[in-house]
Structure formats: structure tokens, C-alpha cells
Design a protein around this motif. Structure first.
Motif, PDB file in Angstrom:
ATOM      1  N   MET A   1       0.847  -1.194   0.000  1.00  0.00           N
ATOM      2  CA  MET A   1       0.000   0.000   0.000  1.00  0.00           C
ATOM      3  C   MET A   1       0.883   1.245   0.000  1.00  0.00           C
ATOM      4  N   GLN A   5      -2.424   6.162  -0.228  1.00  0.00           N
ATOM      5  CA  GLN A   5      -3.573   5.323   0.068  1.00  0.00           C
ATOM      6  C   GLN A   5      -3.694   5.067   1.563  1.00  0.00           C
ATOM      7  N   SER A   6      -2.534   4.839   2.229  1.00  0.00           N
ATOM      8  CA  SER A   6      -2.540   4.625   3.666  1.00  0.00           C
ATOM      9  C   SER A   6      -3.067   5.852   4.390  1.00  0.00           C
ATOM     10  N   LEU A   8      -5.167   8.114   3.202  1.00  0.00           N
ATOM     11  CA  LEU A   8      -6.603   8.211   2.991  1.00  0.00           C
ATOM     12  C   LEU A   8      -7.357   7.241   3.893  1.00  0.00           C
ATOM     13  N   THR A   9      -6.824   6.039   4.060  1.00  0.00           N
ATOM     14  CA  THR A   9      -7.464   5.055   4.903  1.00  0.00           C
ATOM     15  C   THR A   9      -7.473   5.510   6.359  1.00  0.00           C
ATOM     16  N   ARG A  11      -7.430   8.589   7.412  1.00  0.00           N
ATOM     17  CA  ARG A  11      -8.390   9.698   7.524  1.00  0.00           C
ATOM     18  C   ARG A  11      -9.818   9.164   7.639  1.00  0.00           C
ATOM     19  N   ALA A  12     -10.163   8.176   6.816  1.00  0.00           N
ATOM     20  CA  ALA A  12     -11.507   7.603   6.866  1.00  0.00           C
ATOM     21  C   ALA A  12     -11.745   6.893   8.191  1.00  0.00           C
ATOM     22  N   ARG A  13     -10.727   6.198   8.694  1.00  0.00           N
ATOM     23  CA  ARG A  13     -10.867   5.491   9.965  1.00  0.00           C
ATOM     24  C   ARG A  13     -11.087   6.478  11.112  1.00  0.00           C
TER      25      ARG A  13
END
Length: 208
Positions: A1, A5-6, A8-9, A11-13
Motif C-alpha cells: 500500500m 492510500q494509507s 486516505l485510509t 483519515r476515513a478510519r
């Protein structure tokens, strides 16, 4: 990854953890540290992505507003409410959004007011040609308040039903009861049959 991408993940978490914290504790009871602990990250990372608690709350508002507007349009205007796959996806993704909305409506926020207004506008379109003692807009406002009242009072509704309102069984029972109470005066022609058929398919799948 890759790093982007990490990022963004993460931030969503953080956003999803914040939604849960705001839903449980409200704006005043939620802290950056509490969100960080729930998301499994450092408070510094929360601040890196969102800065302040107010900006974090705004990000949650925007996310929930976008979700509800998109799914309401797809389900009602797009006719996807008759698609079992769509209903299954909603059952999976909607509960955290609705728990957040319930608290936002009680606490008061611009986002909650906007969602209410959107739902009134959607409902009014289906009532404008239906006769009634009150005008279509007034009926739409009252009906929207009644439907969102179930969301706001979800803890009491869940206790009364003996099952979680946001779970599959509770959602199905409430959907059936809603159709019994509002059809055919509000629900568009053919919509009741579509929803009944989808709920039957979903219930059969969950019983296996």
C-alpha cells in the motif's frame, strides 16, 4: 500500500471513529483523544488530518449528508429500493450514519437541518398531487418529522421492539409497520409491492 492510500485510509478510519464518538457523546462530550483511542491512532494524527474538533465534526456532517442525499435519491428517485442488493448494502452501511444523525438532530447542527430540508423536499414531490386537509409542504414537513422521530428515539424504539432498530430484524419490522401506516396515501404507486418483495427476499436469506 502506498503512502497516499494509507493516509486516505487513516483519515476515513478517524472520521468513522469520530462519527461513533459524536453519536454516543455528543459534541460537548467528544474529545480528540477519545477519537484517537477509538481509531487506534495518535491524537497528533487526528489533528494532522482535521485540525480541530469543530473541523472534525464538519467532516462528519459532510460525509453523512452526502451519504443520505445520495442514497435517498438512488432509492426513491432511482427506484433502487426494489433491488435486494441495494437494500442489503443500505442495511450494512446506514446504521452508523443514522446513529450520528440521531444525535445531530438532538444537538442541533446545520447539517442536520439541511438533511431535514432535503427529505421534506423529496417527500413533498410525492404529495403534491395527493389530496389532503393540509397543503403538500405541511404534510411533507410533518411526515419527515415523524419518520426522523423514529431515528432520534431509536433507543426507545429498540427497547419497545425487543431488538435493535438499526439491525436487520428491527429495520424490517419498522419498514413493514411504516408501510402499513402510510400506504397508500404517501407511498408512490407500486412502491409498497416492491418494498414488500425485497423485504421478503432479505428475510428468507437471513433465515437460512
Amino acid at each position: 500500500m502506498d503512502v497516499q492510500q494509507s493516509d486516505l485510509t487513516a483519515r476515513a478510519r478517524i472520521r468513522d471513529a469520530a462519527m461513533a464518538e459524536f453519536a454516543e457523546r455528543g459534541m460537548s462530550g467528544t474529545t480528540i483523544r477519545g477519537v484517537a483511542e477509538r481509531a487506534g491512532v495518535s491524537p497528533a494524527l487526528v489533528q494532522h488530518h482535521f485540525g480541530t474538533k469543530e473541523r472534525l465534526r464538519s467532516a462528519c456532517d459532510e460525509h453523512v449528508t452526502e451519504y443520505l442525499r445520495r442514497e435517498a435519491a438512488a432509492g426513491i428517485d432511482g427506484g433502487e429500493v426494489g433491488d435486494p442488493g441495494y437494500v442489503a448494502a443500505i442495511r450494512r452501511t446506514a446504521p452508523p450514519m443514522l446513529r450520528y444523525l440521531a444525535r445531530a438532530l438532538v444537538d442541533g447542527s446545520a447539517a442536520a437541518a439541511g438533511i431535514f430540508d432535503d427529505l421534506v423536499e423529496i417527500t413533498e414531490r410525492y404529495l403534491v398531487d395527493q389530496p389532503g386537509r393540509a397543503d403538500a409542504h405541511t404534510r411533507a414537513v410533518v411526515f419527515t418529522a415523524m419518520r426522523l422521530g423514529i431515528t432520534v428515539m431509536h433507543e426507545h424504539v429498540s427497547r419497545g421492539l425487543g431488538t435493535d432498530l438499526f439491525g436487520a430484524a428491527g429495520a424490517t419490522r419498522v419498514a413493514h409497520a411504516t408501510l402499513d401506516l402510510v400506504a397508500p396515501g404517501i407511498v408512490p404507486d407500486g412502491m409498497t409491492e416492491k418494498v414488500d418483495a425485497v423485504l421478503e427476499v432479505m428475510d428468507e436469506g437471513e433465515a437460512r
